[in-house]
Structures are given as structure tokens and as C-alpha cells.
Scaffold this motif. Structure first.
Motif, PDB file in Angstrom:
ATOM      1  N   GLU A 156      13.589  29.930  12.723  1.00 41.47           N
ATOM      2  CA  GLU A 156      14.880  29.280  11.851  1.00 41.47           C
ATOM      3  C   GLU A 156      14.400  27.734  11.876  1.00 41.47           C
ATOM      4  O   GLU A 156      14.941  27.051  10.977  1.00 41.47           O
ATOM      5  N   THR A 157      13.907  27.273  13.080  1.00 44.44           N
ATOM      6  CA  THR A 157      13.900  25.751  13.132  1.00 44.44           C
ATOM      7  C   THR A 157      12.662  25.397  12.321  1.00 44.44           C
ATOM      8  O   THR A 157      12.590  24.248  11.529  1.00 44.44           O
ATOM      9  N   VAL A 207      14.955  17.683  13.729  1.00 44.67           N
ATOM     10  CA  VAL A 207      15.762  18.434  13.024  1.00 44.67           C
ATOM     11  C   VAL A 207      16.211  19.925  13.872  1.00 44.67           C
ATOM     12  O   VAL A 207      15.376  20.101  14.596  1.00 44.67           O
ATOM     13  N   ARG A 208      17.218  20.246  13.371  1.00 39.07           N
ATOM     14  CA  ARG A 208      17.681  21.648  13.895  1.00 39.07           C
ATOM     15  C   ARG A 208      18.210  22.248  12.635  1.00 39.07           C
ATOM     16  O   ARG A 208      18.383  21.748  11.546  1.00 39.07           O
ATOM     17  N   PRO A 209      18.379  23.730  12.895  1.00 37.28           N
ATOM     18  CA  PRO A 209      18.544  24.393  11.465  1.00 37.28           C
ATOM     19  C   PRO A 209      20.018  24.165  11.282  1.00 37.28           C
ATOM     20  O   PRO A 209      20.798  23.738  12.041  1.00 37.28           O
ATOM     21  N   TYR A 210      20.025  24.461   9.776  1.00 39.48           N
ATOM     22  CA  TYR A 210      21.400  24.049   9.195  1.00 39.48           C
ATOM     23  C   TYR A 210      22.491  25.106   9.946  1.00 39.48           C
ATOM     24  O   TYR A 210      22.376  26.294  10.076  1.00 39.48           O
ATOM     25  N   THR A 211      23.529  24.577  10.049  1.00 39.50           N
ATOM     26  CA  THR A 211      24.576  25.465  10.603  1.00 39.50           C
ATOM     27  C   THR A 211      25.888  25.879   9.805  1.00 39.50           C
ATOM     28  O   THR A 211      26.106  26.668   9.200  1.00 39.50           O
ATOM     29  N   ASP A 212      26.700  24.744   9.403  1.00 39.16           N
ATOM     30  CA  ASP A 212      27.690  24.696   8.671  1.00 39.16           C
ATOM     31  C   ASP A 212      28.129  23.492   8.092  1.00 39.16           C
ATOM     32  O   ASP A 212      27.688  22.334   8.542  1.00 39.16           O
ATOM     33  N   GLY A 213      28.889  23.231   6.951  1.00 42.05           N
ATOM     34  CA  GLY A 213      29.722  22.179   6.400  1.00 42.05           C
ATOM     35  C   GLY A 213      28.827  21.706   5.445  1.00 42.05           C
ATOM     36  O   GLY A 213      27.915  22.211   4.759  1.00 42.05           O
ATOM     37  N   LYS A 270      22.878  20.580   3.258  1.00 41.78           N
ATOM     38  CA  LYS A 270      23.701  21.961   3.107  1.00 41.78           C
ATOM     39  C   LYS A 270      22.754  22.988   2.865  1.00 41.78           C
ATOM     40  O   LYS A 270      22.033  22.806   1.907  1.00 41.78           O
ATOM     41  N   GLY A 271      22.514  24.066   3.625  1.00 46.08           N
ATOM     42  CA  GLY A 271      21.487  25.268   3.500  1.00 46.08           C
ATOM     43  C   GLY A 271      20.121  24.682   3.893  1.00 46.08           C
ATOM     44  O   GLY A 271      19.284  25.718   3.881  1.00 46.08           O
ATOM     45  N   TRP A 272      19.877  23.521   4.187  1.00 46.11           N
ATOM     46  CA  TRP A 272      18.425  23.126   4.628  1.00 46.11           C
ATOM     47  C   TRP A 272      18.014  22.886   6.130  1.00 46.11           C
ATOM     48  O   TRP A 272      17.564  23.353   6.528  1.00 46.11           O
ATOM     49  N   PHE A 273      18.738  21.711   6.545  1.00 40.35           N
ATOM     50  CA  PHE A 273      18.357  21.566   7.936  1.00 40.35           C
ATOM     51  C   PHE A 273      19.679  20.270   8.409  1.00 40.35           C
ATOM     52  O   PHE A 273      20.388  19.740   7.489  1.00 40.35           O
ATOM     53  N   GLU A 274      19.520  20.028   9.596  1.00 41.43           N
ATOM     54  CA  GLU A 274      20.243  19.032  10.265  1.00 41.43           C
ATOM     55  C   GLU A 274      19.628  17.925  10.971  1.00 41.43           C
ATOM     56  O   GLU A 274      18.753  18.352  11.990  1.00 41.43           O
ATOM     57  N   GLN A 275      19.462  16.715  10.804  1.00 38.52           N
ATOM     58  CA  GLN A 275      18.796  15.832  11.743  1.00 38.52           C
ATOM     59  C   GLN A 275      19.483  15.498  13.008  1.00 38.52           C
ATOM     60  O   GLN A 275      20.554  15.178  12.710  1.00 38.52           O
ATOM     61  N   VAL A 276      18.759  15.512  14.036  1.00 39.72           N
ATOM     62  CA  VAL A 276      19.294  15.286  15.507  1.00 39.72           C
ATOM     63  C   VAL A 276      19.242  13.806  15.566  1.00 39.72           C
ATOM     64  O   VAL A 276      18.265  13.167  15.725  1.00 39.72           O
ATOM     65  N   LEU A 277      20.509  13.104  15.765  1.00 42.74           N
ATOM     66  CA  LEU A 277      20.582  11.652  15.852  1.00 42.74           C
ATOM     67  C   LEU A 277      21.237  11.343  17.250  1.00 42.74           C
ATOM     68  O   LEU A 277      21.451  10.231  17.484  1.00 42.74           O
ATOM     69  N   ASP A 278      21.866  12.444  17.828  1.00 42.66           N
ATOM     70  CA  ASP A 278      22.677  11.942  18.974  1.00 42.66           C
ATOM     71  C   ASP A 278      21.924  12.656  20.381  1.00 42.66           C
ATOM     72  O   ASP A 278      22.686  12.899  21.306  1.00 42.66           O
TER      73      ASP A 278
END
Length: 471
Positions: free
Chosen positions: A227-228, A295-301, A323-331
Motif C-alpha cells: 500500500e505504501t 508519504v503514507r497511504p491515503y486514508t480518508d478525507g 484524495k485516493g493517492w497519498f498523504e505526505q508526512v509532515l508531523d
């Protein structure tokens, strides 16, 4: 490419961010002039006053051992109107700037477009209008004709990702839209324009080489799951591939096109334009490196892109979700970051250079690398040891990549001197030389300027620079 050229140790600026003189010399209004004035925001009307001080600035570069200056030309300073009429006062200014570079032994490394679109083209739809791409081709030809006898290194565009995503998706840059479909359309028109510019350069038989400058963010994942890895591919397409694949190979990423075609009307991508992309590939890649993309896999939102234009008071407020692609880790609490929340990660540059070399087999220039900090310049020389440490670590990463086979021909610090940093204003300082914006725009070299001067001298003599305590 000129294989006999020396390694370039230089620094970089951009026209709107440093020139000022926004109504002088016959310059037309740019989209940034209009946007910042209408929204009553800090602007680049004067910026670093480079328009009047370029000779002093170039001499300072030369005294600092720098053998190249990456700067951009201002489209609205060179072309008066939609009819393509040339502003001879603008031509004269850049002729003098280029001649001054040569007088001081500084190679001009010229970017044709660094975000300041003429307002007269923004009024016609900006990068959503195919005619803007053809107007860019005309503008580029004018630049090649007027300056090509003294400029050997050209870049069509600076950072298409940032001005397209910020202008058409995030909405924090002009034209301040938040429309994914329009963002995709603008992105294609920019890459089409770049290819037209490259084709014009080749057709004109101009000497030298031409490339593109990309805001390079090598992609890492939070783990090794399938998934990642899928999220990483989406992120790589978003952050890098639609520019680098297209410019270097002439082919858009097919999986990105397939996904976009499910969502949007892409009928403007016609066979003749695809052929232009194939015929307009670049000679080199300019990479602006500030950080990786974790990045991590997209979850929701829903899709959400929030950037930090304010500094430490808003650190941690950045968010990138597609949406549907990825989330960038910034935290990630383990990240070392600047006060604007940008991760400091030199090893991303090393690994990224090796990967870009493996993919494209083209010469590379590090066209920007630097750190923005809120600094007090009123107390004499700025003791910016943090900037020196940043430069050391990233130069070491470049050398390691070269040892692994990366063909890197130059390193340009962002920036030559303090300048206007777009929506961050003048508070975010990147310069090797301090500019006192409150007291006559006087220049004072920082400690990092002296370090860079001594480091370059060591590289040129074959005697590596040593700290005072090591001598």
C-alpha cells in the motif's frame, strides 16, 4: 553539453524576487504585481533593488569566488503586450547584466520563466490558455536572439510544480484557484510550452544547452508495504514525474494520464502536442532541492493542501493529502525542520541524484539549495553557522552521489542575497549577503558568504577547505 566547462559554484535569484523597479524601464504589469497589490500584501515592488544594484551584486559574487550566477529574465520586462512587441529598455537592462557577469568572470545561467507571467496573458486565462504556451515560445525566441551570443546555459521554466499547484490547486498563489481539473490543464500547457521553447532553441541553431528546473522532492515511504509503495508511486507522479519524465523523455507518465482521464476531460492533449513533447526534450536537468517527500497511504478525507507562509508561529500547520493517492508526512517528531516546517534531510539529495541519474542519464545541476531563516541583519555580520552546516551537509551529499556515478555540473546556493520570498515576504531570508530592507537596501556579507568563498577556493586549488581550528 559543454564537457569542458568547470564545475559551477554559484548562487541564484529570480527576477520578481530581487529586481524591484516594477514600473521602470518600460516593464509591463505581471500577475504578481496585480495579485499582491489587489490583496494588499507585501510585494516585490522594490524587493532587493537588484535592478539598480546588479553591478555591485555581481562584483560581490565574483569576490566570493563564485563562477556562475543563476538568474531569471522577466517576461513582462521584455515583451510589452500580447502582440509580442519587444521592450528595448528591458533588453538593454539584461544585456548590461549579462555583460557585467562576463566582465567579472561569472557565467550567466539563465532561466526564461520564474513565475512572473505578464498580466496581459493572465487576463486571457493564463496557463489555461494554449495561446500562452505559444506566446512563451515567441518570448523565448526573443531571448535566444538577443542574449544567445553570451548565454550558454538556459532553462525554460523554474519549478512548474510549485507555480502550477500553488496557483491552480492550493490557491495561495495567483491566479488563486482551487480546481484539480484546471490544475491538470495548466500543468500540461506549461510542459507543452517548455517543449516549444526547447524546439525553438534547437531550430535556431543557438550554441549552448537548454534544460528545465524542477523543485525536486525524492519520495520515501513510511514502510515497505504494498500500500505504501503504491502511495509512493502516486506521490512521485505528483511531485516529480510529470515534469521530469516529460522534459527528459518526452513522455507523460502513462499511469498518471490514465488516472486523470477517468476524472477529467483531457481532449486538449492532442497527437500534435504529444509529438511536440517528444521533440522538445532537454539537454540537462536543474534540480532545486530543499527536502524529500515522505508519504503514507491515503486514508480518508478530501484533497487538502496547506502550506506554511508565515514561519514559526504556524509550524506544524502544513498538510498535503491527495484524495485516493497519498498523504505526505509532515508531523514526524523525529524530523529536523526549519522554522517554516521544511524537513532538513541531506541524504535525500544523495539518493535522489543517484535515482535521477539512473532514470534519465542526463547532466544535472543543483540549481537551488538553501535554508530560509528569520534573521536580524542590523547588528553587523550575521553569524549564520546553521546555513554553513546546511550547505556543508548538502555539498557532501552531492559529492557522495558523484562518487556513485551522478553527473552533477554545478551547485547554486539559494540565494545570492536576501530577497522577497513570495508570500513569505522579506522576513524569510536565504541570502549569503544580508540586505537591510529598512535602511537603504545596503548589503553586508554574512559568515556563510565568507565560508563559501573559502570553500570554493579550496575546491579550485585542490586543497580542501579546513576550519580555522583544523589548520
Amino acid at each position: 553539453m559543454d564537457t569542458t566547462a568547470p564545475f559551477f559554484w554559484g548562487s541564484a535569484t529570480a527576477s520578481y524576487q530581487c529586481e524591484g523597479a516594477w514600473q521602470e524601464g518600460g516593464k509591463a504589469e505581471s500577475m504578481w504585481d496585480r495579485y499582491l497589490h489587489e490583496n494588499d500584501l507585501e510585494n516585490g515592488d522594490v524587493a532587493s533593488d537588484h535592478y539598480h544594484r546588479y553591478r555591485e551584486d555581481i562584483e560581490t559574487m565574483a569576490k566570493g569566488g563564485q563562477n556562475a550566477y543563476r538568474f531569471s529574465l522577466s517576461w513582462p520586462r521584455i515583451i510589452k503586450n500580447r502582440e509580442g512587441e519587444v521592450n528595448e529598455e528591458g533588453i538593454a537592462f539584461y544585456n548590461s547584466l549579462i555583460d557585467t557577469c562576463h566582465e567579472f568572470g561569472v557565467e550567466p545561467f539563465v532561466t526564461i520563466y520564474h513565475w512572473d507571467l505578464p498580466q496581459y496573458w493572465e487576463d486571457e486565462g493564463g496557463w489555461l490558455n494554449e495561446e500562452t504556451a505559444h506566446a512563451f515560445e515567441h518570448y523565448a525566441r526573443v531571448c535566444f536572439d538577443r542574449f544567445g551570443d553570451r548565454v550558454r546555459y538556459w532553462a525554460t521554466f523554474n519549478e512548474p510544480k510549485w507555480f502550477v499547484m500553488s496557483g491552480y490547486l492550493i490557491g495561495n498563489y495567483p491566479p488563486a484557484l482551487q480546481d484539480p481539473e484546471k490544475c491538470a490543464h495548466a500543468a500540461f500547457n506549461v510542459m507543452y510550452a517548455s517543449a516549444l521553447g526547447v524546439k525553438a532553441f534547437r531550430a535556431g541553431g543557438y550554441e549552448g544547452s537548454i534544460g528545465i528546473v524542477h523543485s525536486f522532492g525524492p519520495v520515501d515511504g513510511v514502510d515497505d508495504t504494498l500500500e505504501t509503495k503504491i502511495a509512493m508511486r502516486f506521490a512521485d507522479n505528483y511531485a516529480n514525474n510529470w515534469i521530469l519524465d516529460t522534459a527528459a523523455t518526452g513522455e507523460l507518465p502513462i499511469d498518471l494520464l490514465t488516472d486523470l482521464n477517468r476524472r477529467f476531460d483531457l481532449s486538449y492533449i492532442t497527437p500534435d502536442k504529444l509529438q511536440a513533447l517528444r521533440e522538445g526534450t532537454v539537454d540537462f536537468l536543474g534540480l532545486n532541492y530543499y527536502s524529500r517527500v515522505l508519504v503514507r497511504p491515503y486514508t480518508d478525507g478530501e484533497t487538502q493542501l496547506v502550506v506554511n507562509n508565515s514561519g514559526s508561529a504556524f509550524k506544524g500547520s502544513q498538510r498535503v493529502v491527495i484524495k485516493g493517492w497519498f498523504e505526505q508526512v509532515l508531523d514526524d517528531p523525529n524530523m529536523q525542520t526549519t522554522e517554516w516546517g521544511t524537513e532538513i534531510y541531506p541524504d535525500g539529495l544523495r539518493r535522489g541524484l543517484i535515482e535521477v541519474t539512473r532514470r534519465y542519464h542526463l547532466p544535472i545541476y543543483i540549481t537551488e539549495n538553501g535554508i530560509g531563516v528569520a534573521e536580524d541583519v542590523s547588528q553587523g555580520e550575521v553569524q549564520d553557522d546553521y546555513r554553513i552546516a546546511f550547505m556543508k551537509d548538502h555539498i557532501a551529499a552531492i559529492k557522495a552521489a558523484q562518487e556513485a556515478g551522478a553527473d552533477v555540473g554545478g551547485y547554486f546556493v539559494w540565494s545570492t542575497f536576501d530577497l522577497y520570498s513570495w508570500k513569505n515576504g522579506c522576513r524569510k531570508r536565504y541570502g549569503l549577503v544580508a540586505v537591510d530592507f529598512e535602511n537603504g537596501y545596503t548589503r553586508t556579507p554574512k559568515k556563510s558568504y565568507r565560508w563559501y568563498r573559502d570553500f570554493i577556493a579550496g575546491e579550485q586549488t585542490g586543497k580542501p577547505y579546513q576550519e580555522e581550528g583544523q589548520r
